[in-house]
Motif scaffolding. Structure first.
Motif, short mmCIF file in Angstrom:
data_model
loop_
_atom_site.label_atom_id
_atom_site.label_comp_id
_atom_site.label_asym_id
_atom_site.label_seq_id
_atom_site.Cartn_x
_atom_site.Cartn_y
_atom_site.Cartn_z
N PRO A 123 0.98 -1.49 0.29
CA PRO A 123 0.20 0.15 -0.21
C PRO A 123 0.42 1.15 0.09
N THR A 125 1.76 4.41 1.50
CA THR A 125 1.94 5.94 2.25
C THR A 125 1.50 7.47 1.14
N ARG A 165 -12.48 4.62 5.97
CA ARG A 165 -13.17 3.84 4.96
C ARG A 165 -14.56 4.27 4.11
N HIS A 265 -8.83 5.09 -0.64
CA HIS A 265 -8.45 4.39 1.26
C HIS A 265 -7.14 4.39 1.05
N CYS A 268 -6.06 5.52 4.72
CA CYS A 268 -6.38 4.31 5.99
C CYS A 268 -5.04 4.16 5.92
N HIS A 269 -4.59 4.01 4.67
CA HIS A 269 -3.21 3.21 5.10
C HIS A 269 -1.95 4.86 5.43
N THR A 272 -2.89 5.47 9.43
CA THR A 272 -1.91 4.54 10.54
C THR A 272 -1.01 5.09 10.40
N ARG A 289 -10.16 1.67 15.27
CA ARG A 289 -9.93 1.66 13.75
C ARG A 289 -10.93 0.53 13.11
N ARG A 299 -0.66 -4.94 8.21
CA ARG A 299 -0.96 -4.81 6.96
C ARG A 299 -0.84 -2.97 6.36
N TYR A 300 -2.15 -2.62 7.36
CA TYR A 300 -2.01 -1.14 7.16
C TYR A 300 -0.47 -0.05 7.74
#
Length: 320
Positions: A123, A125, A165, A265, A268-269, A272, A289, A299-300
């Protein structure tokens, strides 16, 4: 049969005894429609009851060859889950066929080919400069900017920076806001609109001000008395995902960035990483979250994990 399946999904509950979310129903229906289109192309004139294990193996192999492989070859992986996700969605169709039509369920056959999820790309950022520039092109919170669309888009981007989200953001209602308490409540499941079933999201002061200004602009909308927080431009109905997606892309381009690098989305990353970099514990990040498993946190947070570690060690200064 597609209409029957959709009616079934809209009138039944999931394994937790709660109604399916609209996004879940859409995913299951998309899987069924994908199979239906392939059957027409393959010359299968019967309905879904004509599908046996052999036919489904052909269908899934065709989908894998035409969807998963190109994604894997470009080094990015099938981020959406590819054939593995399609199999999970189509499985619901055959569970229903087994119950309603006593059709043999291919998932009980060991000869059905199972596909694993394709490799997922990391992902991305968003940089602080990216977020700041997108906020600038939407007025940057200037109280003199009062047109509905700009005020709304600025408030949406602000709320995205709070880690919501896309579906959570789009399902917000005016009653979910507590601006005096600097919070909002995210209700994850349709029909469960009470605070015990939702998560309290703390808001930054600038997000509170952006929402307050948007609510003032919203009062001039023809649907301002309705429950949904985010409304469309030109007095159109509530904002949907397609509108949110296009807005995020358009604002990125206006800020001088490649729109391919961002989606709703992505925020969201970024949220975090922002919290972990600021010293918020992983436990608190998970609580806000709504994550139950630490795997989601990893994961994030994976994208910038090395940079956060280097920064943390540098902050120690000389140790000897």
């Amino acid at each position: 049969m597609l209409d029957e399946l959709e009616l079934h999904l809209s009138t039944t509950t999931n394994r937790l005894g709660r109604p399916y979310q609209q996004g879940t129903i859409r995913a299951y229906m998309t899987g069924a429609r994908t199979l239906h289109r392939w059957m027409i192309q393959a010359g299968v004139e019967e309905d879904f009851t004509a599908c046996d294990t052999s036919l489904l193996n052909r269908f899934f192999r065709h989908h894998y060859d035409t969807h998963d492989v190109p994604k894997s070859q470009d080094g990015k992986g099938g981020y959406t889950g590819g054939t593995s996700t399609l199999q999970r969605n189509v499985r619901v169709l055959f569970a229903w066929l087994e119950e309603e039509y006593e059709h043999p369920n291919p998932w009980r056959d060991k000869k059905l080919h199972r596909y694993s999820a394709p490799p997922q790309g990391k992902p991305k950022t968003l940089s602080s400069e990216f977020v700041t520039d997108c906020l600038k092109v939407t007025g940057n919170g200037n109280p003199r900017v009062r047109d509905f669309e700009t005020t709304r888009d600025h408030a949406i981007i602000r709320v995205l920076t709070e880690g919501l989200r896309a579906e959570e953001l789009l399902n917000l209602r005016v009653q979910d806001l507590d601006l005096h308490g600097h919070t909002l409540v995210v209700v994850p499941l349709k029909g469960d609109r009470n605070s015990q079933d939702g998560r309290t999201i703390p808001l930054q002061p600038k997000t509170v001000r952006a929402l307050q200004r948007y609510l003032r602009a919203r009062e001039e909308h023809s649907l301002s008395q309705g429950p949904w927080l985010w409304l469309g431009t030109r007095n159109r109905n509530r904002l949907r995902y397609s509108g949110l997606y296009r807005m995020v892309k358009r604002r990125a381009e206006e800020a001088g960035y490649d729109s391919a690098e961002v989606s709703p989305h992505s925020y969201c990353h970024t949220w975090t990483d922002d919290l972990l970099s600021s010293g918020v514990s992983g436990e608190n990040v998970m609580a806000v979250r709504g994550w139950k498993s630490p795997a989601m946190l990893r994961r994030y947070a994976h994208d910038q994990a090395s940079q956060r570690a280097v920064t943390a060690v540098h902050q120690l200064g000389d140790r000897y």
